[in-house]
Design a protein around this motif. Structure first.
Motif, short mmCIF file in Angstrom:
data_model
loop_
_atom_site.label_atom_id
_atom_site.label_comp_id
_atom_site.label_asym_id
_atom_site.label_seq_id
_atom_site.Cartn_x
_atom_site.Cartn_y
_atom_site.Cartn_z
N THR A 242 0.83 -1.20 0.00
CA THR A 242 0.00 0.00 0.00
C THR A 242 0.87 1.25 0.00
OG1 THR A 242 -1.73 -1.17 1.21
CG2 THR A 242 -1.84 1.23 1.19
N HIS A 243 0.58 2.14 -0.93
CA HIS A 243 1.34 3.38 -1.09
C HIS A 243 0.55 4.59 -0.59
CE1 HIS A 243 3.97 6.35 -2.95
NE2 HIS A 243 2.96 6.85 -3.64
N TRP A 244 -0.77 4.57 -0.74
CA TRP A 244 -1.61 5.72 -0.37
C TRP A 244 -3.05 5.25 -0.30
CZ3 TRP A 244 -5.67 7.81 -3.22
CH2 TRP A 244 -6.15 9.06 -2.83
N ARG A 245 -3.84 5.93 0.55
CA ARG A 245 -5.28 5.69 0.57
C ARG A 245 -6.00 7.03 0.71
NH1 ARG A 245 -7.96 5.68 5.70
NH2 ARG A 245 -6.45 6.26 7.29
N SER A 246 -7.20 7.07 0.22
CA SER A 246 -7.98 8.31 0.19
C SER A 246 -8.63 8.64 1.52
CB SER A 246 -9.08 8.19 -0.86
OG SER A 246 -10.01 7.16 -0.49
N GLY A 247 -8.79 7.65 2.38
CA GLY A 247 -9.63 7.85 3.56
C GLY A 247 -11.07 7.50 3.23
N GLN A 248 -11.93 7.45 4.25
CA GLN A 248 -13.31 7.02 4.07
C GLN A 248 -14.11 8.07 3.27
OE1 GLN A 248 -11.66 7.17 6.95
NE2 GLN A 248 -11.44 5.04 7.57
#
Length: 520
Positions: A242-248
């Motif tokens: 995992t490099h990045w996530r947007s959030g909920q």
């Protein structure tokens, strides 16, 4: 006989004699034949129309153009790249610089020096990219519908269809096979059956800015069904991390993207991951401006807007652009600040003090004291409390408690469950709870959220931790008050003493003065 006649005609021509002119009917027939050949040639090649029909081919110097003039389909070589490699791609027709949101033969370029290359729609309903007679890329579609056409739509979508009227059927579309760009009209879909992913839209970055081959970064929905968008990076071992996530998703924008709400740009979430259509994000064009979301070769997701007056692209937002925006920079149970500094959450301490002090944060933090609830494995609502962390990107791995519909009920639910380590409640997210370690927490700089709105994380800690802080503050206040009282009392006492001495001195002076007066 015919042969001597031909020979005689040849000899007359050699002597420079005038050739007899054909009759008028023969000349008319020749003109009609030439016109027929010209029309057949035009029919066999596309000529900047919107559609490539069955049996037609798109040559290297030809293109299709959408009806609104916004997109074209043609062969190209990436600017600054290897000019010997040629690709078939959809392009923004009004951009000042070549901008390619979709490429057909990403892994199989044709040679620029080849005698010929083209794209064609076959009689079986297959779109193919050819180098001479060799097939380098194809849609692998077949149908008996006949009357096949390839159309470039006003959205930039390529649609391969067959049949006509009520019997028309869509065989394939490029929006179902994206490259690195998310355009209005596309979906980002996730469908699950029995806990397994059965359909997922994935975007792959270019290998480099001048090489459209699939790169090291992929974007798609969280396979666990949280509706978050993730970017994964391909490691040297071939595994994705995992490099990045947007959030909920918070009914209009993502928790981790504190800019103007994305729903204002036509971005919406619909569906259900367990249903046939799945859970999908749609991106609908909401005004005359052209937007695109691009997964860059370096793993950054960037939103661009086309400036009509110049044809240049303007950056609307981009992430990740700093270490704190990357996934879990500080390790579990820690927060990352805008200065890229890591700090353990309230009630936690570094797992390795030596590593943490040296800036190695991968091990994160652990609880400095255990929760009362977890020690006794029973609900002790009066023994644990919550420390509030405001304005943050909420942690990953949240559970949505759909039956909880208020902030107080969410708090009580977390207190009553020993497995709950934290909760958050807002009108956009509802009640979110965390039973795992708190990972990927980012403290946003103040003022980054529209209208000053952010998201609060309530971290469960022993009540004594908060009480001790309260008691310390009380002791400090009491001590200050006592010191001030003593100082004031001392000052009052000294003032009284001074006044008494001054009064005594005055009396003595008065007595002396009277004695002097009487003696005289």
């Amino acid at each position: 006989p015919p042969r001597p006649l031909l020979l005689r005609s040849h000899k007359r021509a050699e002597r420079g004699l005038a050739r007899p002119q054909p009759p008028l009917m023969a000349r008319a027939t020749s003109a009609a034949l030439a016109l027929l050949i010209f029309l057949l040639c035009r029919h066999a090649h596309a000529d900047a129309g919107t559609t490539l029909s069955q049996g037609q081919s798109l040559a290297g110097n030809e293109k299709l153009l959408s009806a609104n003039g916004a997109f074209s389909l043609s062969f190209f070589s990436p600017r600054g790249g290897d000019g010997s490699r040629v690709y078939l791609g959809v392009m923004f027709a009004r951009a000042a610089e070549p901008t390619v949101p979709w490429v057909a033969n990403r892994d199989a370029p044709v040679r620029a020096m080849a005698p010929s290359y083209s794209a064609t729609v076959t009689d079986s309903g297959d779109l193919r990219v050819l180098e001479g007679e060799r097939v380098v890329w194809r849609t692998n579609t077949t149908s008996s519908a006949g009357n096949f056409t390839l159309t470039i739509q006003d959205t930039g979508n390529l649609v391969l269809a067959g049949g006509s009227g009520a019997q028309a059927v869509q065989l394939w579309q490029s929006f179902d096979h994206p490259a690195d760009t998310f355009l209005p009209g596309m979906n980002i879909t996730l469908a699950r059956r029995g806990g397994a992913v059965v359909r997922q839209t994935l975007f792959r970055s270019w290998r480099s800015p001048d090489d459209p081959a699939p790169g090291n970064f992929t974007l798609g929905q969280d396979p666990l069904g949280s509706a978050q968008l993730f970017i994964w990076r391909r490691g040297q071992d071939g595994k994705d991390v995992t490099h990045w996530r947007s959030g909920q998703w918070a009914k209009g924008s993502f928790v981790g993207i504190p800019y103007r709400p994305l729903n204002l740009y036509g971005f919406q979430l619909s569906g259900d991951p367990s249903q046939s259509n799945g859970l999908f994000y749609t991106f609908q064009r909401f005004n005359s401006s052209q937007y695109r979301f691009v997964l860059q070769p370096n793993g950054t997701e960037t939103c661009y807007q086309l400036v009509d007056a110049t044809g240049a692209w303007e950056v609307v937002w981009s992430q990740p652009t700093m270490p704190c925006q990357a996934y879990n920079t500080c390790g579990p149970n820690a927060e990352c600040s805008a200065a890229d500094h890591c700090t353990c959450l309230r009630g936690f301490e570094p797992k390795s003090e030596e590593e943490y002090s040296n800036g190695v944060w991968t091990q994160g933090c652990v609880r400095s004291s255990q929760l009362t609830c977890s020690e006794r494995n029973v609900s002790m609502s009066g023994s644990d409390a919550f420390a509030v962390l405001s304005g943050v990107k909420l942690p990953d791995l949240a559970a949505w408690e759909s039956a909880v519909i208020s902030a107080d009920a969410c708090r009580q639910w977390c207190l009553a469950n020993c497995t709950c380590n934290a909760y958050s409640y807002s009108g956009g997210t509802g009640c979110l709870t965390w039973a795992h370690e708190l990972v990927d927490v980012y403290q946003f700089p103040s003022g980054q959220f529209p209208n000053g709105q952010g998201f609060d994380l309530h971290i469960k800690v022993p009540a004594s931790l908060l009480d001790s802080g309260s008691k310390r503050r009380t002791r400090i206040i009491v001590s200050v008050v006592i010191v001030l009282a003593v100082v004031l009392a001392a000052c009052g006492f000294l003032l009284w003493k001074c006044r008494r001495r001054i009064r005594g001195a005055d009396l003595k002076i008065s007595a002396i003065c009277r004695q002097i007066s009487s003696s005289t």
